[in-house]
Write a protein that holds these residues in place. Structure first.
Motif, PDB file in Angstrom:
ATOM      1  N   PHE A  89     103.939 105.765  -2.394  1.00 45.87           N
ATOM      2  CA  PHE A  89     105.079 104.888  -2.632  1.00 45.87           C
ATOM      3  C   PHE A  89     106.345 105.727  -2.752  1.00 45.87           C
ATOM      4  O   PHE A  89     106.294 106.912  -3.070  1.00 45.87           O
ATOM      5  N   ASP A  90     107.470 105.090  -2.485  1.00 48.13           N
ATOM      6  CA  ASP A  90     108.776 105.742  -2.551  1.00 48.13           C
ATOM      7  C   ASP A  90     109.759 104.675  -3.014  1.00 48.13           C
ATOM      8  O   ASP A  90     110.136 103.789  -2.245  1.00 48.13           O
ATOM      9  N   VAL A  91     110.176 104.740  -4.280  1.00 45.38           N
ATOM     10  CA  VAL A  91     110.993 103.673  -4.862  1.00 45.38           C
ATOM     11  C   VAL A  91     112.091 104.258  -5.742  1.00 45.38           C
ATOM     12  O   VAL A  91     111.985 105.385  -6.231  1.00 45.38           O
ATOM     13  N   VAL A  92     113.123 103.484  -5.943  1.00 39.07           N
ATOM     14  CA  VAL A  92     114.145 103.759  -6.954  1.00 39.07           C
ATOM     15  C   VAL A  92     114.063 102.631  -7.972  1.00 39.07           C
ATOM     16  O   VAL A  92     114.191 101.452  -7.622  1.00 39.07           O
ATOM     17  N   VAL A  93     113.833 102.975  -9.234  1.00 38.64           N
ATOM     18  CA  VAL A  93     113.646 101.962 -10.279  1.00 38.64           C
ATOM     19  C   VAL A  93     114.951 101.201 -10.479  1.00 38.64           C
ATOM     20  O   VAL A  93     116.006 101.803 -10.690  1.00 38.64           O
ATOM     21  N   PRO A  94     114.920  99.863 -10.411  1.00 36.72           N
ATOM     22  CA  PRO A  94     116.159  99.075 -10.556  1.00 36.72           C
ATOM     23  C   PRO A  94     116.793  99.223 -11.937  1.00 36.72           C
ATOM     24  O   PRO A  94     116.128  99.558 -12.921  1.00 36.72           O
ATOM     25  N   LYS A  95     118.067  98.934 -11.996  1.00 33.86           N
ATOM     26  CA  LYS A  95     118.813  98.969 -13.248  1.00 33.86           C
ATOM     27  C   LYS A  95     118.181  98.034 -14.275  1.00 33.86           C
ATOM     28  O   LYS A  95     117.837  96.893 -13.967  1.00 33.86           O
ATOM     29  N   GLY A  96     118.018  98.535 -15.503  1.00 32.67           N
ATOM     30  CA  GLY A  96     117.493  97.715 -16.589  1.00 32.67           C
ATOM     31  C   GLY A  96     115.999  97.468 -16.529  1.00 32.67           C
ATOM     32  O   GLY A  96     115.475  96.654 -17.295  1.00 32.67           O
ATOM     33  N   ARG A  97     115.285  98.204 -15.645  1.00 34.61           N
ATOM     34  CA  ARG A  97     113.851  97.967 -15.494  1.00 34.61           C
ATOM     35  C   ARG A  97     113.083  99.293 -15.578  1.00 34.61           C
ATOM     36  O   ARG A  97     113.666 100.381 -15.455  1.00 34.61           O
ATOM     37  N   TYR A  98     111.749  99.181 -15.763  1.00 35.25           N
ATOM     38  CA  TYR A  98     110.909 100.359 -16.014  1.00 35.25           C
ATOM     39  C   TYR A  98     109.657 100.302 -15.153  1.00 35.25           C
ATOM     40  O   TYR A  98     109.068  99.239 -14.952  1.00 35.25           O
ATOM     41  N   TRP A  99     109.268 101.480 -14.661  1.00 32.61           N
ATOM     42  CA  TRP A  99     108.063 101.629 -13.837  1.00 32.61           C
ATOM     43  C   TRP A  99     106.931 102.081 -14.746  1.00 32.61           C
ATOM     44  O   TRP A  99     106.981 103.160 -15.334  1.00 32.61           O
ATOM     45  N   MET A 100     105.911 101.230 -14.903  1.00 26.81           N
ATOM     46  CA  MET A 100     104.832 101.462 -15.851  1.00 26.81           C
ATOM     47  C   MET A 100     103.533 101.775 -15.107  1.00 26.81           C
ATOM     48  O   MET A 100     103.220 101.139 -14.099  1.00 26.81           O
ATOM     49  N   MET A 101     102.765 102.735 -15.646  1.00 26.64           N
ATOM     50  CA  MET A 101     101.472 103.070 -15.050  1.00 26.64           C
ATOM     51  C   MET A 101     100.443 103.336 -16.139  1.00 26.64           C
ATOM     52  O   MET A 101     100.766 103.894 -17.192  1.00 26.64           O
TER      53      MET A 101
ATOM     54  N   ILE B 120     109.273  96.352 -15.106  1.00 26.45           N
ATOM     55  CA  ILE B 120     109.353  95.591 -16.350  1.00 26.45           C
ATOM     56  C   ILE B 120     110.782  95.621 -16.893  1.00 26.45           C
ATOM     57  O   ILE B 120     111.365  96.699 -17.047  1.00 26.45           O
ATOM     58  N   PRO B 121     111.362  94.454 -17.221  1.00 27.85           N
ATOM     59  CA  PRO B 121     112.700  94.461 -17.822  1.00 27.85           C
ATOM     60  C   PRO B 121     112.632  94.938 -19.268  1.00 27.85           C
ATOM     61  O   PRO B 121     111.628  94.740 -19.955  1.00 27.85           O
ATOM     62  N   GLU B 122     113.702  95.561 -19.719  1.00 27.09           N
ATOM     63  CA  GLU B 122     113.723  96.065 -21.088  1.00 27.09           C
ATOM     64  C   GLU B 122     113.528  94.947 -22.109  1.00 27.09           C
ATOM     65  O   GLU B 122     112.971  95.155 -23.181  1.00 27.09           O
ATOM     66  N   SER B 123     113.953  93.739 -21.752  1.00 31.88           N
ATOM     67  CA  SER B 123     113.823  92.601 -22.665  1.00 31.88           C
ATOM     68  C   SER B 123     112.367  92.219 -22.928  1.00 31.88           C
ATOM     69  O   SER B 123     112.072  91.540 -23.917  1.00 31.88           O
ATOM     70  N   ALA B 124     111.440  92.649 -22.048  1.00 36.63           N
ATOM     71  CA  ALA B 124     110.020  92.314 -22.217  1.00 36.63           C
ATOM     72  C   ALA B 124     109.274  93.324 -23.079  1.00 36.63           C
ATOM     73  O   ALA B 124     108.103  93.111 -23.410  1.00 36.63           O
ATOM     74  N   ILE B 125     109.936  94.424 -23.452  1.00 34.69           N
ATOM     75  CA  ILE B 125     109.265  95.488 -24.190  1.00 34.69           C
ATOM     76  C   ILE B 125     109.140  95.118 -25.664  1.00 34.69           C
ATOM     77  O   ILE B 125     110.116  94.755 -26.313  1.00 34.69           O
ATOM     78  N   VAL B 126     107.928  95.211 -26.178  1.00 34.73           N
ATOM     79  CA  VAL B 126     107.644  94.887 -27.583  1.00 34.73           C
ATOM     80  C   VAL B 126     107.930  96.078 -28.482  1.00 34.73           C
ATOM     81  O   VAL B 126     108.523  95.933 -29.556  1.00 34.73           O
ATOM     82  N   GLY B 127     107.490  97.263 -28.071  1.00 35.58           N
ATOM     83  CA  GLY B 127     107.720  98.446 -28.894  1.00 35.58           C
ATOM     84  C   GLY B 127     106.917  99.634 -28.412  1.00 35.58           C
ATOM     85  O   GLY B 127     106.174  99.563 -27.419  1.00 35.58           O
ATOM     86  N   ARG B 128     107.067 100.744 -29.130  1.00 36.32           N
ATOM     87  CA  ARG B 128     106.385 101.986 -28.771  1.00 36.32           C
ATOM     88  C   ARG B 128     105.119 102.165 -29.601  1.00 36.32           C
ATOM     89  O   ARG B 128     105.157 102.114 -30.836  1.00 36.32           O
TER      90      ARG B 128
ATOM     91  N   PHE C  67     104.262  95.796 -23.855  1.00 34.79           N
ATOM     92  CA  PHE C  67     105.251  94.883 -23.288  1.00 34.79           C
ATOM     93  C   PHE C  67     104.591  93.560 -22.919  1.00 34.79           C
ATOM     94  O   PHE C  67     103.370  93.476 -22.760  1.00 34.79           O
ATOM     95  N   GLU C  68     105.418  92.536 -22.827  1.00 40.29           N
ATOM     96  CA  GLU C  68     104.949  91.237 -22.374  1.00 40.29           C
ATOM     97  C   GLU C  68     104.865  91.270 -20.852  1.00 40.29           C
ATOM     98  O   GLU C  68     105.882  91.403 -20.170  1.00 40.29           O
ATOM     99  N   ALA C  69     103.660  91.139 -20.343  1.00 40.53           N
ATOM    100  CA  ALA C  69     103.450  91.276 -18.903  1.00 40.53           C
ATOM    101  C   ALA C  69     103.956  90.053 -18.146  1.00 40.53           C
ATOM    102  O   ALA C  69     103.844  88.921 -18.639  1.00 40.53           O
ATOM    103  N   PRO C  70     104.515  90.255 -16.953  1.00 41.48           N
ATOM    104  CA  PRO C  70     104.870  89.107 -16.112  1.00 41.48           C
ATOM    105  C   PRO C  70     103.626  88.271 -15.814  1.00 41.48           C
ATOM    106  O   PRO C  70     102.495  88.779 -15.816  1.00 41.48           O
ATOM    107  N   ALA C  71     103.830  87.002 -15.542  1.00 39.33           N
ATOM    108  CA  ALA C  71     102.701  86.087 -15.320  1.00 39.33           C
ATOM    109  C   ALA C  71     101.803  86.557 -14.184  1.00 39.33           C
ATOM    110  O   ALA C  71     100.576  86.427 -14.252  1.00 39.33           O
ATOM    111  N   ASN C  72     102.401  87.149 -13.126  1.00 32.61           N
ATOM    112  CA  ASN C  72     101.582  87.558 -11.971  1.00 32.61           C
ATOM    113  C   ASN C  72     100.787  88.833 -12.232  1.00 32.61           C
ATOM    114  O   ASN C  72      99.974  89.235 -11.409  1.00 32.61           O
ATOM    115  N   TRP C  73     101.004  89.473 -13.379  1.00 30.00           N
ATOM    116  CA  TRP C  73     100.207  90.642 -13.756  1.00 30.00           C
ATOM    117  C   TRP C  73      98.944  90.231 -14.504  1.00 30.00           C
ATOM    118  O   TRP C  73      98.006  91.007 -14.601  1.00 30.00           O
ATOM    119  N   ARG C  74      98.932  89.038 -15.068  1.00 31.47           N
ATOM    120  CA  ARG C  74      97.889  88.642 -16.002  1.00 31.47           C
ATOM    121  C   ARG C  74      96.692  88.019 -15.288  1.00 31.47           C
ATOM    122  O   ARG C  74      96.846  87.342 -14.275  1.00 31.47           O
TER     123      ARG C  74
END
Length: 213
Positions: A141-153, A178-186, A77-84
């Protein structure tokens, strides 16, 4: 008897057609790379020992046009700027742990991540040569993943800049997913080096994870 004029015509026709054949081949290669398949190399240790530094993987860029990512898949996936850490760090590769709506809790009394109440047995987490394994997470941590987004590890938890690390550091759930729109592929296969060639399948532990409420 060989017709030399006919043979000469065929050779001339081949050389006239060759530039067009080369152009078609280049266009096909560009289209395949842009929309279907692409190779990536592994630049860091964040996915060890599933993926090692300098492994080459093949990524299916078409699959998520037909369905959403599944838990346990390894994706680019294309990482957010603050991840890089730099301009060259645009593409990241991690494992999908949580999908939209999933309730993730770390950890239970056996140090396992819970997804919608089901504990993961993460045998893919990094283990050193002397048999010491990373924790599922060094911080709770204790979270609910937001709609349209993914928790990556990453599989090498102590050396991975990922959703867990970003959420614990910043407390921003949107910025940590990560938003689904940022995903490049599997990423579905390691193809180089040859001695490490293998399919990147989804671990069985994800099969029994229930859907979110």
């Amino acid at each position: 008897m060989i017709d030399e004029s006919s043979s000469t015509q065929r050779r001339g026709s081949f050389w006239r057609e060759l530039p067009m054949l080369l152009i078609v081949a280049i266009v096909v290669a560009v289209v395949v790379r842009a929309f279907v398949l692409q190779t990536f190399y592994i630049p860091s240790e964040s996915m060890e020992k599933t993926l090692l530094i300098n492994d080459r993987v093949l990524v299916n860029k078409l699959i998520y046009n037909f369905r959403s990512p599944h838990r346990g898949e390894v994706i680019v996936f294309e990482a957010p700027a603050n991840w890089r850490s730099g301009v060259a760090d645009e593409d990241f590769i991690k494992r999908v742990i949580g999908t939209p709506g999933d309730h993730l809790v770390c950890c239970d009394d056996q140090q396992r991540i819970m997804i919608n109440g089901y504990p993961l047995n993460e045998r893919y987490i990094y283990t050193s040569d002397d048999g010491v394994s990373d924790l599922a997470s060094e911080q709770p941590f204790d979270v609910v993943v937001p709609k349209g987004r993914y928790w990556m590890m990453g599989d090498h938890r102590s050396h991975s800049s990922d959703s867990r690390e970003r959420y614990i550091r910043d407390g921003d759930l949107t910025g940590a997913t990560i938003p689904e729109s940022a995903i490049v592929g599997r990423a579905f296969v390691i193809f180089w080096p040859v001695g490490r060639a293998t399919w990147l399948t989804v671990p069985n532990t994800f099969d029994k994870v229930p859907d979110p409420d």
